[in-house]
Design a protein around this motif. Sequence first.
Motif, short mmCIF file in Angstrom:
data_model
loop_
_atom_site.label_atom_id
_atom_site.label_comp_id
_atom_site.label_asym_id
_atom_site.label_seq_id
_atom_site.Cartn_x
_atom_site.Cartn_y
_atom_site.Cartn_z
N ILE A 1 0.80 -1.21 0.00
CA ILE A 1 0.00 0.00 0.00
C ILE A 1 0.84 1.28 0.00
CG2 ILE A 1 -0.32 0.01 2.52
CD1 ILE A 1 -3.20 1.05 1.95
N GLN A 2 1.96 1.29 0.68
CA GLN A 2 2.77 2.52 0.66
C GLN A 2 3.29 2.81 -0.74
OE1 GLN A 2 5.23 3.53 3.91
NE2 GLN A 2 6.53 4.91 2.74
N HIS A 3 3.75 1.78 -1.42
CA HIS A 3 4.20 1.94 -2.81
C HIS A 3 3.02 2.41 -3.68
CE1 HIS A 3 6.16 1.27 -6.63
NE2 HIS A 3 5.23 0.41 -6.98
N ALA A 4 1.84 1.85 -3.43
CA ALA A 4 0.66 2.23 -4.20
C ALA A 4 0.36 3.72 -4.04
CB ALA A 4 -0.55 1.40 -3.76
N MET A 5 0.44 4.22 -2.82
CA MET A 5 0.20 5.64 -2.58
C MET A 5 1.26 6.50 -3.26
SD MET A 5 -2.58 5.80 -0.74
CE MET A 5 -2.52 7.49 -0.13
N ASP A 6 2.52 6.12 -3.13
CA ASP A 6 3.61 6.90 -3.71
C ASP A 6 3.48 6.97 -5.23
OD1 ASP A 6 4.75 7.36 -1.23
OD2 ASP A 6 6.10 5.63 -1.34
N VAL A 7 3.23 5.83 -5.86
CA VAL A 7 3.13 5.79 -7.32
C VAL A 7 1.91 6.58 -7.79
CG1 VAL A 7 2.74 4.27 -9.30
CG2 VAL A 7 4.37 3.62 -7.54
N SER A 8 0.80 6.46 -7.08
CA SER A 8 -0.42 7.16 -7.48
C SER A 8 -0.23 8.67 -7.44
CB SER A 8 -1.57 6.75 -6.57
OG SER A 8 -1.84 5.36 -6.67
N ILE A 9 0.58 9.13 -6.50
CA ILE A 9 0.83 10.57 -6.38
C ILE A 9 1.80 11.06 -7.44
CG2 ILE A 9 1.98 12.30 -4.92
CD1 ILE A 9 0.78 10.77 -2.49
N HIS A 10 2.83 10.28 -7.71
CA HIS A 10 3.94 10.78 -8.54
C HIS A 10 3.87 10.36 -10.01
CE1 HIS A 10 5.84 12.44 -5.03
NE2 HIS A 10 5.85 11.26 -4.42
N ASP A 11 2.90 9.53 -10.39
CA ASP A 11 2.80 9.09 -11.78
C ASP A 11 1.39 9.31 -12.32
OD1 ASP A 11 3.58 8.07 -14.21
OD2 ASP A 11 3.41 5.97 -13.62
N LYS A 12 0.90 10.53 -12.14
CA LYS A 12 -0.47 10.83 -12.55
C LYS A 12 -0.67 10.75 -14.06
CE LYS A 12 -1.93 13.69 -8.62
NZ LYS A 12 -0.78 13.60 -7.74
N ALA A 13 0.41 10.87 -14.81
CA ALA A 13 0.27 10.79 -16.26
C ALA A 13 -0.14 9.39 -16.71
CB ALA A 13 1.59 11.17 -16.94
N ASN A 14 0.21 8.39 -15.91
CA ASN A 14 -0.08 7.00 -16.31
C ASN A 14 -1.14 6.33 -15.45
OD1 ASN A 14 1.93 6.67 -18.47
ND2 ASN A 14 3.43 6.95 -16.84
N ILE A 15 -1.34 6.84 -14.24
CA ILE A 15 -2.29 6.21 -13.33
C ILE A 15 -3.57 7.04 -13.25
CG2 ILE A 15 -2.74 5.58 -10.93
CD1 ILE A 15 0.12 4.75 -10.66
N VAL A 16 -4.67 6.42 -13.64
CA VAL A 16 -5.97 7.08 -13.56
C VAL A 16 -6.63 6.77 -12.23
CG1 VAL A 16 -8.27 7.27 -14.58
CG2 VAL A 16 -6.25 7.06 -16.06
N LYS A 17 -6.71 5.48 -11.90
CA LYS A 17 -7.35 5.06 -10.67
C LYS A 17 -6.65 3.83 -10.12
CE LYS A 17 -10.55 5.16 -7.47
NZ LYS A 17 -10.62 6.31 -6.55
N SER A 18 -6.20 3.95 -8.89
CA SER A 18 -5.57 2.83 -8.20
C SER A 18 -6.54 2.23 -7.20
CB SER A 18 -4.31 3.28 -7.46
OG SER A 18 -3.33 3.73 -8.36
#
Length: 348
Positions: A326-343
């Motif tokens: 989950i911590q990685h999920a939060m970090d990636v969702s914040i910093h890769d908005k160009a590729n992540i729409v919904k986690s």
Amino acid sequence: MKNTMKVAVMNGIGKIGFVEKEIPQPKDNEVLVKLEYVGICGSDMHYYETGRIGNYIVEPPFVLGHEPGGVVVEIGKKVKHLKPGDYVALEPGKTCGHCEHCKAGNYNLCNDVIFFATPPINGVFQEYVAHDADLCFKLPNNVSTLEGALIEPLAVGFHAANQGGAQCGQTAVVFGAGCIGLVSMMALKAKGVSKICVVDIMQKRLDKALELGATHIINSKEQDIIQEVERLTGGKGADLVIETAGMEITTRQAIQITKKGATIVLVGYSKSGEMTLPLSLALDKELTFKTVFRYRHIYPMAIEAVASGKVNLKGIVSNIFDFDDIQHAMDVSIHDKANIVKSVIKIS
């Protein structure tokens, strides 16, 4: 069944750990739900990244997460409409039921609401939750608990469409192709709006909007929004705009691209909370402004829209992460908005 459950706890800004807590016992009017999926909302990311939203301040340890779907494992004595084994979507806000807003049916405006993951109320990044049975909506057999977790953001989209008076024959523009922009677009489509244009600066998100049913897209990095909407509408302007980006520039553009007598629905929160807008133009056009705070009386409608195939809710999910990650999920969702729409977090 075991006596304890794993809970993901925010221990500080950008820090999540795990603790064991007792599994709650449902009260007479509650059900115990084994959570299977919980979506990551923009507010979760904001709390995780900054520790606050306005006057709501996180005091660690704190549990994030308010978009849950799961299966009922135990029911309280007074619960009649649910049984163990039922798949459910959980509406995360319990209101008082007695104030003027609740009595008028506008329960989303209740001042005494208890809402998952809104400080000081803990959220549901955990394995089980006991929740008011009336706020647990049974899912049809063809709707999964993954989709159940996404009913919450979809409810925001439907509320936005309702606030705007969306109807067949309109031309609508949605600013922002993130999760809320996409569910707003799908809600408009489900309500019969035939021409829907989505505006964003991230091409991958715009491509997703086309995939999910937008009829037109505008990349505002590369195209002139005013000219494109004028061309799209034959110079008339849009009937309805839903603004989900929460930016001054897009809100100003919303006023510019609407026809006279149109409606603008403001959904996105600006970082500053303040904007300078061309109100003289809005007055000249006699525009109607509506705002959105969560939703009310939407879950049954949203679930039916998914069950009937009018809304492809799974289509907005770009990433599914394991609970342990989950911590990685939060970090990636914040910093890769160009590729992540919904986690979404897969709890079990």
